[in-house]
Each structure stands twice: as C-alpha cells, then as structure tokens.
Design an enzyme around this catalytic site. Structure first.
Site, PDB file in Angstrom:
ATOM      1  N   GLY A 111      31.469   5.602  12.598  1.00 23.10           N
ATOM      2  CA  GLY A 111      31.572   4.601  11.548  1.00 23.10           C
ATOM      3  C   GLY A 111      30.695   5.010  10.387  1.00 23.10           C
ATOM      4  O   GLY A 111      29.769   5.811  10.554  1.00 23.10           O
ATOM      5  N   THR A 112      31.002   4.467   9.221  1.00 27.99           N
ATOM      6  CA  THR A 112      30.272   4.964   8.050  1.00 27.99           C
ATOM      7  C   THR A 112      29.573   3.864   7.257  1.00 27.99           C
ATOM      8  O   THR A 112      28.678   3.235   7.781  1.00 27.99           O
ATOM      9  CB  THR A 112      31.199   5.787   7.148  1.00 27.99           C
ATOM     10  N   THR A 113      29.988   3.576   6.039  1.00 30.81           N
ATOM     11  CA  THR A 113      29.083   2.961   5.078  1.00 30.81           C
ATOM     12  C   THR A 113      28.862   1.459   5.274  1.00 30.81           C
ATOM     13  O   THR A 113      29.812   0.681   5.365  1.00 30.81           O
ATOM     14  CB  THR A 113      29.624   3.213   3.657  1.00 30.81           C
ATOM     15  N   LYS A 128      32.310  -3.251  11.518  1.00 29.98           N
ATOM     16  CA  LYS A 128      30.992  -2.622  11.515  1.00 29.98           C
ATOM     17  C   LYS A 128      29.858  -3.593  11.218  1.00 29.98           C
ATOM     18  O   LYS A 128      28.688  -3.198  11.233  1.00 29.98           O
ATOM     19  CB  LYS A 128      30.955  -1.494  10.478  1.00 29.98           C
ATOM     20  N   ALA A 144      34.967   9.702   4.374  1.00 30.68           N
ATOM     21  CA  ALA A 144      34.796   8.959   5.625  1.00 30.68           C
ATOM     22  C   ALA A 144      34.654   7.460   5.398  1.00 30.68           C
ATOM     23  O   ALA A 144      34.514   6.699   6.358  1.00 30.68           O
ATOM     24  CB  ALA A 144      33.578   9.477   6.378  1.00 30.68           C
TER      25      ALA A 144
END
Length: 284
Positions: free
Chosen positions: A52-54, A85, A227
């Site tokens: 997972g990213t931002t 997230k 991403a």
C-alpha cells in the site's frame, strides 16, 4: 460462551498469570507466532508482497483529517484498486497504513485490540501519546520482518482533549516515534503529497477545506507516483478520508467526497499543476 476444551484440560499459563494492560504482551506470552512479526522467513527467502502507498494527514482547528489512496501494487502491477488504508484505531484516533499490506492490516487489527484491551483492564483510555507509544512497540516487534523487506510504516492521528486539537505521529521501521506538526505524509507518493500539503495548508482551514487539501495532495501524489491511485471517477473509487475531532472518529461519506473529488479533477483539467500559493504576502 461454550467451553470446547476437553474435560480436565487446563488453561495455558499465559491465561493464569497476573493481567497486563497490553494485549500484545499477553499474546507474546501465549503464542508469539500469532503476532504480525512473530513469523520468520527461511534464510535468504524473499516475498513479493502487495504494498500500500500514500497516506496523508493534516490538522485543522479542533481536529485532524487523514486520507489514503486506494491503490495496492505488486512490483509494477496494480494488485488492487480499492484497498482500504485508513482505519479507526479507537473512538478518538485513526491509523493509516503504508508498506506491506497484509502485515499492515494485521498490525492495525492488533492495535485496535490493544487499545480496547487497555481500556477494559484499566477502565480508562490511553492518552494520544500512550496510543502512539503502543503502536511504536508493535512496529518494533516487526523489525525482523522489516529487515527482510516486509516493512510496515503507519501514520497515526488522534484527538487530544487536553489541547482540543488533532495530533499526528509518524514512525520508522525500527519503532521510532515522531510527532509531526500541521501535516505529514507517508508512502511512496508522500514526497509529492507533502509538497502539496506544504503549499496549501493554513492554520485556519475549515474541516471541509482540510478534506479538499487532503484530496489535492493525493492527486499530486498520483500524478507523479505510479504506485498511488488518484480519484477513479470512472469506477466510482474515491480516497478513504477520515475526520477525528471532539465528536470522535468519522469516515467522510462518499456522498460528501464525490463532489469534492469531481471539483478537484475538473480544476486539474484547466490547471494540471493544481492550486497556486502566493509567493509574497498573506494567503487569502
């Protein structure tokens, strides 16, 4: 509750020792392999896991906003377009995850139980600092997995009743805890999101304006980081945005987010680089 133990079976020793306010400590005494970082990979083994990213967070007078994009990747492949997230940690705080998605979700669930366990044992809630310290301890327990490339880097935010405002904490993979002021971001797109936050944050943002700034910053992250996913209007997939203030944790409903996301995307078709901050003078 029905007792399924065989007749004459006794409880494991961890259930019979004096209680601790930490569920993670209890679990470590009962079965360490159940902890997110309790498993180890064979020497030399590597795992290509979903990441997972931002995640971004910013304060506004009386509270804090946290937002996360919905994209998960595995290498150069989009593994999931609608991953969650941002989660409630308890009634007065939230946590966003970046890094190895599976481990991060396990850690969030353990953190939620940790806070609930403390409240039931002690009859009181942890302070915001105490919650951040507990999360730092859980991250430190995952260090062995982090050294093998399975790192979890959360962002934590909560409402502090003493200061009547929101507070933000970031962490490193060793469990180091750092309080961030005004705004912060983590994940691969955070470099670009933090630039947008720095440009757009003001100390007099309304809650609605703070939500708009969070989406603007995620849009900028998605614009430069493959991403990170931006608002996907074609599929109806919007960032997850949460607000924590004196009223507690609330997830901003999609009916409220949709017109904001559409306004951001429409504005970017006219000015792709987003809103402009003045070079001199006070911000309007």
């Amino acid at each position: 509750m029905t007792d399924h133990r065989p007749a004459g079976a006794s409880l494991p020793p961890a259930f019979l020792r004096a209680g601790t306010s930490s569920f993670a400590e209890f679990l470590a005494g009962h079965d360490p392999s159940l902890l997110p970082g309790g498993r180890t990979l064979p020497p030399g083994a590597t795992v290509e896991a979903v990441h997972g990213t931002t995640i971004v967070a910013l304060t506004y007078p009386g509270g804090v906003v946290m937002a996360g994009d919905r994209r998960a990747t595995m290498g150069n492949v989009i593994a999931q377009r609608d991953i969650e997230k941002v989660f409630p940690a308890d009634e007065w705080s939230c946590v966003g995850i970046a890094g190895t998605a599976g481990l991060a979700v396990e850690m969030v669930k353990l953190f939620q139980v940790e806070l609930e366990h403390y409240e039931k044992i002690e009859g009181a809630q942890l302070s915001v600092d105490g919650k951040a310290n507990r999360l730092a301890t859980l991250i430190r327990g995952n260090l062995a997995m982090a050294m093998q490339g399975l790192a979890v880097v959360p962002l934590f935010a909560g409402y502090d009743a003493d200061s009547a405002g929101g507070r933000i904490f970031s962490f490193d993979v060793t469990g180091g805890r750092y309080e961030e002021h005004r705004h912060h971001g983590v994940g691969s797109g955070s470099l670009f999101a933090r630039g947008a936050l720095k440009k757009l944050w003001r100390d007099d943002l309304s809650r609605e304006e703070a939500v708009r700034v969070a989406i603007e910053s995620l849009y900028d992250a998605a614009d430069d980081d493959s991403a990170t996913g931006g608002p996907d209007l074609a599929r109806g997939i919007l960032p997850v945005v949460a607000v924590v203030d004196a009223g507690g944790y609330r997830r901003v409903p999609e009916g409220e987010l949709d017109p904001i996301a559409r306004a951001v995307v429409a504005a970017r078709t006219v000015r792709p680089d987003g809103p402009v901050a003045p070079i001199t003078g006070e911000r309007s």
